[in-house]
Enzyme design. Structure first.
Site, PDB file in Angstrom:
ATOM      1  N   HIS A   1      38.126  38.267  55.791  1.00  0.00           N
ATOM      2  CA  HIS A   1      37.773  36.909  55.350  1.00  0.00           C
ATOM      3  C   HIS A   1      38.395  35.807  56.200  1.00  0.00           C
ATOM      4  O   HIS A   1      38.483  34.666  55.758  1.00  0.00           O
ATOM      5  CB  HIS A   1      38.201  36.697  53.893  1.00  0.00           C
ATOM      6  CG  HIS A   1      37.329  37.349  52.881  1.00  0.00           C
ATOM      7  ND1 HIS A   1      37.260  38.704  52.729  1.00  0.00           N
ATOM      8  CD2 HIS A   1      36.465  36.830  51.978  1.00  0.00           C
ATOM      9  CE1 HIS A   1      36.416  39.000  51.745  1.00  0.00           C
ATOM     10  NE2 HIS A   1      35.914  37.884  51.280  1.00  0.00           N
TER      11      HIS A   1
ATOM     12  N   GLU B   1      22.690  37.395  52.369  1.00  0.00           N
ATOM     13  CA  GLU B   1      22.732  36.438  53.485  1.00  0.00           C
ATOM     14  C   GLU B   1      21.585  36.617  54.465  1.00  0.00           C
ATOM     15  O   GLU B   1      21.038  35.635  54.975  1.00  0.00           O
ATOM     16  CB  GLU B   1      24.069  36.534  54.222  1.00  0.00           C
ATOM     17  CG  GLU B   1      25.222  35.808  53.540  1.00  0.00           C
ATOM     18  CD  GLU B   1      25.782  36.541  52.351  1.00  0.00           C
ATOM     19  OE1 GLU B   1      25.339  37.665  52.054  1.00  0.00           O
ATOM     20  OE2 GLU B   1      26.684  35.990  51.678  1.00  0.00           O
TER      21      GLU B   1
HETATM   22  C1  LIG Z   1      28.300  39.458  51.995  1.00  0.00           C
HETATM   23  C2  LIG Z   1      29.157  38.649  51.092  1.00  0.00           C
HETATM   24  N1  LIG Z   1      28.692  37.469  50.604  1.00  0.00           N
HETATM   25  C3  LIG Z   1      29.431  36.717  49.766  1.00  0.00           C
HETATM   26  C4  LIG Z   1      30.692  37.103  49.401  1.00  0.00           C
HETATM   27  C5  LIG Z   1      31.542  36.237  48.448  1.00  0.00           C
HETATM   28  N2  LIG Z   1      31.708  36.926  47.161  1.00  0.00           N
HETATM   29  C6  LIG Z   1      32.800  37.663  46.905  1.00  0.00           C
HETATM   30  S1  LIG Z   1      32.717  38.421  45.408  1.00  0.00           S
HETATM   31  C7  LIG Z   1      31.218  37.736  45.068  1.00  0.00           C
HETATM   32  C8  LIG Z   1      30.540  38.050  43.761  1.00  0.00           C
HETATM   33  C9  LIG Z   1      30.276  39.512  43.606  1.00  0.00           C
HETATM   34  O1  LIG Z   1      29.850  39.799  42.296  1.00  0.00           O
HETATM   35  P1  LIG Z   1      29.636  41.290  41.809  1.00  0.00           P
HETATM   36  O2  LIG Z   1      29.011  42.080  42.903  1.00  0.00           O
HETATM   37  O3  LIG Z   1      28.899  41.248  40.522  1.00  0.00           O
HETATM   38  O4  LIG Z   1      31.082  41.879  41.624  1.00  0.00           O
HETATM   39  P2  LIG Z   1      32.190  41.358  40.589  1.00  0.00           P
HETATM   40  O5  LIG Z   1      32.959  40.290  41.286  1.00  0.00           O
HETATM   41  O6  LIG Z   1      31.466  40.874  39.374  1.00  0.00           O
HETATM   42  O7  LIG Z   1      33.053  42.551  40.302  1.00  0.00           O
HETATM   43  C10 LIG Z   1      30.791  36.933  46.128  1.00  0.00           C
HETATM   44  C11 LIG Z   1      29.532  36.162  46.165  1.00  0.00           C
HETATM   45  C12 LIG Z   1      31.178  38.326  49.952  1.00  0.00           C
HETATM   46  N3  LIG Z   1      32.425  38.756  49.690  1.00  0.00           N
HETATM   47  N4  LIG Z   1      30.388  39.067  50.767  1.00  0.00           N
END
Ligand SMILES: Cc1ncc(C[n+]2csc(CCOP(=O)(O)OP(=O)(O)O)c2C)c(N)n1
Ligand SMILES: Cc1ncc(C[n+]2csc(CCOP(=O)(O)OP(=O)(O)O)c2C)c(N)n1
Ligand SMILES: [Mg+2]
Ligand SMILES: [Mg+2]
Lengths: 344, 330, 344, 330
Positions: free
Chosen positions: D130, D61
């Site tokens: 959240h 972000e």
């Molecule tokens: C700073 C932030 N930006 C966006 C999000 C929304 N979000 C939650 S999980 C996710 C994807 C994360 O993917 P990854 O790190 O590969 O973990 P996985 O879900 O695959 O275990 C996003 C974009 C968040 N929780 N925090």
């Protein structure tokens, strides 16, 4: 001070120099051109320090003395319409990119004739006309902006390159990682120039990073990198030019670590107790300004004196201009906060 | 018995005493060690406690704020210094989402006994990015405590209380106060978080202020006194929790309130005080509550404009005069 | 579903299995132990999904199905008093670290008997007793905390190691850079385990990073690194154990990239249109749970059935417990917000 | 003529129309492209405008908010989507120190025509990290504009106005409103930033609300009407600038004000409104201004507790009844 004596003859004469015939030496002419810029920066910084001591300048003042070859060399590798953005240590960069000494010193003096109307001060030198997109006070905070400027050039396909300057102290912060990471992912036309002057305030790189070679950070982004000293302004120009070429022709970013040194403290309030006099003297012997002047021997002492005189005259004029200018008035604040109606 | 100490010395004493008392307490931040503190608050601490407990960090506020929170959640008691509170903006998420939430997210299993401290609000001509009054963002957040002492004795007593508090406590200092001297009681001196203090008694109007603005309010009260206007000055000292009782007792007597604070007018601590007092002392008020704050613009560099933006004794006194002439702000 | 059939016999019997004699096979016993943990996670997740569909669970639900070998293998390399911290995809990690299925499911059901009293939910599983320091919802936000926990261990010299789990999508954010950077600079006893399941929501690594080898990020910090697939839980344990050994004995951090895959969508609301059925099926053929069960052939079908039965019984009991538990009441909120008096 | 659109469709139309009109406008954020938007607001935009103008970002972000600001300062007009406003906390510095300051730091040389948008405040049981109502942090900051529409027509008209505004505009949407339907005028539909709207006329009390809380206020008004209490509901739509005139005209008639908003009580938009109205309509008020906001704790996961924390029609109606019985909040 000994380190500046070369660049600043104790007497500012000749203010009206006798014209001297030109030599047929394009390289020397070019070096002389860069020397003039470095000399101007050196003298403006010395006068800024003096004005600060006299209370004519307030807030923080971070001098560029000792690092002139970085900004001048790197910007010499650019086109006039290319973009530059940097930190609060921005005077040298602003002057190198074309800002006038008048507009810079007036800003330092907090006058409405300053580049930022006296609202920005030392840390926030902006010059839209010369595509100097400003000095920023939050370490690392401007790096994503720089990526955004390069993003815009790619979006518009305007063929411009962005050079983003920052100190080695910025490499550990998130803004660096995210800005550089996006530039690498999106292949943006940008050159990240890390001015490694060995200290972040009083913190040597050894206490702030697990690696002392900043350019190695590029490995984690699969990005091109370079690393060299800034003793010779022409070398800086040559090396940065390679990265600029990559950015312009292939739209790929490069992380360039330029090793330099600041002759003064971090800011005016810093006595720099964290380094030895010997260390400082050793670096002053490598003063890029003195080195350039020596390299210009063949250019002719008379013409060098002429340049120095021009610089003195330009600085003297700028100081007068800054001193005589008006201060901004309260009404400027609302319209510089919002375009159009104020929002409250 | 008391001794005269500068504000920065009082803060230093508090840290030294708490670090002597409890070896779980450590200080971490930029330039707090070898450099002796950007504003010399931690001068001498590295020599005294060593590099294990006085830790210089790289420029990575999210990183070291998070390290402090992580260390606190397993039982250490960190004091994290922000070189200035402005830089906490890059660590905002750590304070909002971790420090303030840990206890509740874990159903009360984890605690976060951490102190964040540093200079806040305007310094002198440091420009818009370095002049934020950050308390207005943080006081909004449940899970945090926010204090803002004005005098050396309170600085020492409140910081010691903050270190002993089992919740995250944010200490708002001021670069412009570090050199100010004041009497500090000898021996163990603690000030309870959440108690305001009547800094100057009065009968005609209440001036509520904190941190450097307490001095501004006192100066205004002095000027008003010459005109026969008796202003009571309340030094809030603590912003969250807010000492409602002391405010209400005063306003119920004076029937008038002016809140003086640095920081922008929209929302924040000043609006909160106005909201509470109009709600809790509605019938006692003879005039609308007025606020004297920083003008609603980014802080300009120009010395003259900066001073015009920051609350000054004159502006406070004028506001009181307007109010006593039954100015309703319209 | 086919991918789980091995771990979840359609009938939950035998609830009361007939005891079977033990074989003198320590490796097999150990694998059986890990298999049991993975099976428990798989079944708890399946039941969580069902409960979610039935409206008994709310908010976001991120399942660990397919990734069990990562958490179980990595945590098998730890001592009980070592610390673990992870993201919102935390059910498997919590169970692997010792949290009971009762306390996890009760938390999902929003009951006061849940690990976090029903205040945290799926994304915030905390178990102080087992040194499970929680699941966190802000990507990258917990990585500096993990460094802080390891910092505390070094400060106290308590000989503990911290393992910090996160997804490959977290590698581009500032919190990763700063947390990992400080761990490398201060030589903290920590292992960073990146669970690379190929997607961050719908974004494949190729669209989020300039390099596809996450472990290469370690180069920029001069940190040890490792990279391998999580098909075999014993391999995960072996490889992570090397990093844990370095952390415990030399107090140095390691970045470990474990390549895995989630069989379900990012969360319950994700139909996972961004990947093909073929890709999914191929990964399901590499299901670490099925693989472990096959490897346990010599362990005896009867004893495996016994384990499966125990798991079924444990899950059934936990579901009953969660369903029968009370909801938290309003008064719990103030005292979980502040220790001591409320501050307003 | 009007058409019935869902809130998310209205936002999408606004973006499509503005991107058709001006090719300097682009959309950037997590999952806005291939995934069609985490909440499907940007569904179809990638196909329509291509990957050059609908850009999926990594989870960074600070990085992409900064990229947007940088692109805006050299003349592009970015729309940056935060998957939810909660995640803007990691980009807080970019918004506070760059977006809001650029124009003034540069003495007016640079502009920052950027839109930040995304769902804000509580969703359903997504827990404390959240569920933030981030407008209370951002409305405090001069240099920014903050809007929070409640109805599809306003969502479209205000977002279009935001894209055309030469200042940074933050659009607070709500996951719980994306599916809500409403009438949207055909053709070019713009709503001026800074104008509130009387959503329901009334005479006994004024209810000021925005975003989803407007519906809560309307429900409360409906319930009160059955008791013969006539509540006027003002949908603020814009938080910074705030439409003081509409508020004052209403309160001068009703003599009573209740502010309904999500987010914690300390400071913020609600306190600001209370402060302004007590100051500007002091004599018109028959009772203290009261606020109905989210309880002062991190948002719990439990469905029952979450609903108890968020303002509900009953709580609003009770507050009005208390007020009409001349409750002064004590
Ligand atoms: C700073 C932030 N930006 C966006 C999000 C929304 N979000 C939650 S999980 C996710 C994807 C994360 O993917 P990854 O790190 O590969 O973990 P996985 O879900 O695959 O275990 C996003 C974009 C968040 N929780 N925090
Ligand atoms: C986020 C942030 N943290 C701290 C500071 C305070 N600060 C200003 S300059 C500086 C040192 C920066 O050193 P470096 O990046 O090496 O640049 P140099 O001053 O050497 O040119 C620090 C810590 C800041 N401006 N921003
Ligand atoms: Mg440096
Ligand atoms: Mg992933």
């Amino acid at each position: 001070m000994p380190d500046d004596s070369v660049a600043s003859p104790s007497s500012p004469e000749p203010t009206k120099p006798t014209p001297v015939a030109a030599t047929p030496h394009p390289e020397l002419d070019h070096l002389a051109h860069l020397y003039r810029k470095m000399a101007l920066i050196r003298r403006v910084e010395e006068e800024s320090a003096r004005a600060y001591a006299e209370g004519k300048v307030g807030g923080f003042l971070h001098l560029y003395i000792g690092q002139e070859a970085v900004g001048v060399g790197a910007i010499a590798a650019l086109r006039p319409d290319d973009y530059v953005i940097t930190t609060y240590r921005d005077h040298g960069i602003a002057l190198a990119k074309g800002m006038s000494a008048r507009s810079l010193l007036a800003e330092l003096f907090g006058k409405v004739t300053g580049c930022s109307k006296g609202l920005g001060g030392s840390m926030h030198m902006f010059d839209k006309e010369h595509h100097m997109l400003g000095g920023y006070g939050i370490v690392g905070g401007h790096i994503p902006l720089a990526a955004g400027v390069a993003f815009a050039s790619k979006y518009r396909d305007d063929g411009r390159v962005t050079v983003c300057f920052f100190g080695e102290g910025a490499v550990g912060i998130g803004g660096f990682h995210e800005g550089v990471g996006l530039a690498a992912l999106w292949k943006l036309p940008i050159v990240f120039v890390c001015e490694n002057n060995e200290y972040a305030m009083g913190t040597p790189l050894s206490r702030s990073m697990s690696l002392e070679d900043v350019s190695l950070k590029a490995l984690g982004y699969g990005m091109d990198r370079d690393r060299f000293f800034a003793d010779d302004v022409l070398e800086v120009e040559r090396r940065v030019a390679e990265a600029v070429k990559r950015a312009r022709e292939q739209s790929t970013p490069t992380l360039v670590e330029v090793r330099t040194y600041r002759f003064r403290g971090h800011s005016m309030s810093d006595p720099a107790k964290y380094r030895t006099q010997a260390e400082l003297e050793e670096h002053k012997r490598r003063d890029p300004l003195a080195r350039a002047r020596t390299a210009l021997a063949g250019f002719g002492e008379a013409r060098l004196a002429e340049i120095d005189g021009e610089v003195e005259a330009e600085v003297a004029d700028a100081l007068r201009f800054a001193a005589d200018s008006e201060e901004p008035t309260l009404e400027v604040l609302e319209r510089t906060t919002y375009k159009g109606d104020f929002a409250y | 018995m008391t001794r005269t100490l500068r504000f920065r010395e009082a803060l230093r004493e508090a840290m030294v005493e708490e670090m002597d008392r409890d070896d779980r307490v450590f200080l971490m931040g930029e330039e707090v060690g070898h450099y002796q503190g950007a504003y010399k608050v931690s001068e001498g601490l590295l020599d005294r406690f060593g590099a294990k407990r006085v830790i210089d960090t790289p420029i990575a506020e999210t990183g070291f704020a998070g390290v402090g929170i992580g260390a606190a959640m397993v039982g250490l008691r960190p004091i994290v210094e922000f070189m200035t509170w402005n830089f906490s903006a890059v660590a905002f998420d750590q304070i909002l989402n971790n420090a303030a939430k840990l206890r509740q997210m874990s159903g009360g299993q984890l605690e976060c006994p951490i102190v964040f401290r540093g200079p806040n609000a305007s310094a002198r001509q440091v420009g818009s990015q370095h002049s934020h009054a950050m308390e207005h963002f943080y006081a909004h957040v449940p899970g945090l405590k926010v204090i803002a002492p004005a005098f050396p004795a309170d600085a020492k007593g409140l910081l010691k209380a903050a270190v002993r508090d089992d919740n995250p406590v944010l200490v708002m200092e001021s670069e412009t106060l570090y050199g100010v001297k004041g009497e500090v009681p000898d021996g163990e001196h603690l000030v309870a978080i959440g108690s305001a203090r009547v800094a100057r008694p009065g009968t005609d109007v209440t001036l509520a202020a904190y941190s450097r603005m307490t001095y501004v309010a006192l100066e205004a009260a002095e000027a008003l006194a010459k005109e026969g206007i008796s202003a009571e000055v309340i030094d809030l000292r603590s912003l969250r929790p807010l000492d409602e009782a002391t405010l209400l007792v005063s306003v119920t007597r004076t029937h008038r309130l002016v809140v003086v604070h640095e920081g922008w007018p929209y929302g924040g601590v000043g609006a909160e005080i106005a909201d509470r007092v109009q709600r809790m002392a509605f019938d006692a008020l003879d005039a609308p509550i007025l606020r004297v704050g920083t003008l609603d613009v980014p802080m300009p560099y120009s010395a003259a404009l900066e001073q015009a933006c920051i609350p000054q004794p004159d502006r406070v006194a004028d506001t009181v005069r307007r109010m006593l002439a039954r100015g309703s702000g319209r």
